[in-house]
Design a protein around this motif. Structure first.
Motif, short mmCIF file in Angstrom:
data_model
loop_
_atom_site.label_atom_id
_atom_site.label_comp_id
_atom_site.label_asym_id
_atom_site.label_seq_id
_atom_site.Cartn_x
_atom_site.Cartn_y
_atom_site.Cartn_z
N ALA A 43 -7.35 84.13 -46.83
CA ALA A 43 -8.32 85.03 -47.47
C ALA A 43 -7.63 86.01 -48.41
O ALA A 43 -8.29 86.76 -49.13
N LYS A 44 -6.29 86.05 -48.37
CA LYS A 44 -5.44 86.87 -49.25
C LYS A 44 -5.69 88.37 -49.11
O LYS A 44 -5.50 89.13 -50.03
N GLN A 45 -6.11 88.79 -47.93
CA GLN A 45 -6.33 90.21 -47.71
C GLN A 45 -5.34 90.77 -46.68
O GLN A 45 -5.09 91.97 -46.68
N SER A 46 -4.81 89.96 -45.82
CA SER A 46 -3.83 90.39 -44.82
C SER A 46 -2.58 89.55 -45.04
O SER A 46 -2.63 88.46 -45.61
N ASP A 63 0.42 93.60 -43.47
CA ASP A 63 -0.72 94.31 -44.03
C ASP A 63 -1.99 93.77 -43.39
O ASP A 63 -2.09 92.56 -43.15
N VAL A 64 -2.95 94.67 -43.14
CA VAL A 64 -4.19 94.28 -42.48
C VAL A 64 -5.39 94.71 -43.33
O VAL A 64 -5.47 95.87 -43.75
N SER A 65 -6.30 93.78 -43.54
CA SER A 65 -7.54 94.11 -44.23
C SER A 65 -8.54 94.63 -43.19
O SER A 65 -8.38 94.42 -41.99
N GLY A 66 -9.57 95.32 -43.66
CA GLY A 66 -10.61 95.80 -42.75
C GLY A 66 -11.29 94.64 -42.04
O GLY A 66 -11.57 94.71 -40.84
N ASN A 67 -11.52 93.56 -42.75
CA ASN A 67 -12.14 92.37 -42.17
C ASN A 67 -11.24 91.75 -41.09
O ASN A 67 -11.72 91.34 -40.04
N THR A 135 0.30 81.85 -48.99
CA THR A 135 1.01 81.94 -50.26
C THR A 135 1.96 83.13 -50.23
O THR A 135 1.66 84.16 -49.62
N ARG A 136 3.10 82.94 -50.88
CA ARG A 136 4.10 84.00 -50.91
C ARG A 136 3.55 85.21 -51.66
O ARG A 136 2.99 85.08 -52.74
#
Length: 139
Positions: A43-46, A63-67, A135-136
């Motif tokens: 999802a490229k958010q975390s 890194d952590v997204s809210g979702n 993905t990097r």
């Protein structure tokens, strides 16, 4: 006298090789370390940071997204992947802990290319698996 000089030269050469510092990592170590760094979830958010400790590889949440926090219970710096070892073509033998349920799964990682990492997650039977493409993360 000539024989003693040859023995001394040979012993000196052997001593030199024994105390010469290790030039660094072997080619296998360098190949194994290609996995190091930060990788974005599909999802490229975390993201997860893969690091090395000894001859094993681990992954912790970077890194952590809210979702991700709400849906999966992901917490920053949480250990997600442990005890991977490099087998020459990929990383295997590791465990993945589901952040929300605490369930343990087997995990294998393989680089598709320098920017794409494929994680295969399964429990017991390899042919019953789920694959994730990471993905990097660019610097």
């Amino acid at each position: 006298m000539k024989l003693t000089l040859q023995r001394t030269a040979w012993a000196g050469s052997l001593l030199f090789l024994l105390i010469w510092p290790n030039p660094g990592q072997s080619a296998d170590d360098r190949s194994a370390d290609l996995i190091l760094g930060r990788w974005l979830f599909p999802a490229k958010q975390s993201s997860i940071e893969v690091y090395r400790s000894g001859d094993r590889y681990f992954g912790r949440i970077a890194d952590v997204s809210g979702n991700g926090r709400q849906q999966f219970g992901i917490v920053k710096n949480q250990l997600l992947i442990s005890n991977l070892s490099f087998n020459g073509t990929g990383w295997s033998g590791g465990k993945l802990v589901h952040p929300k349920t605490g369930d343990h799964f087997d995990v294998e990682l393989k680089l598709r290319d320098s920017k794409t990492l494929v994680a295969r997650v399964y429990k017991g039977c390899r042919w019953l698996h789920k694959e994730y493409t990471l993905t990097r993360q660019s610097s």
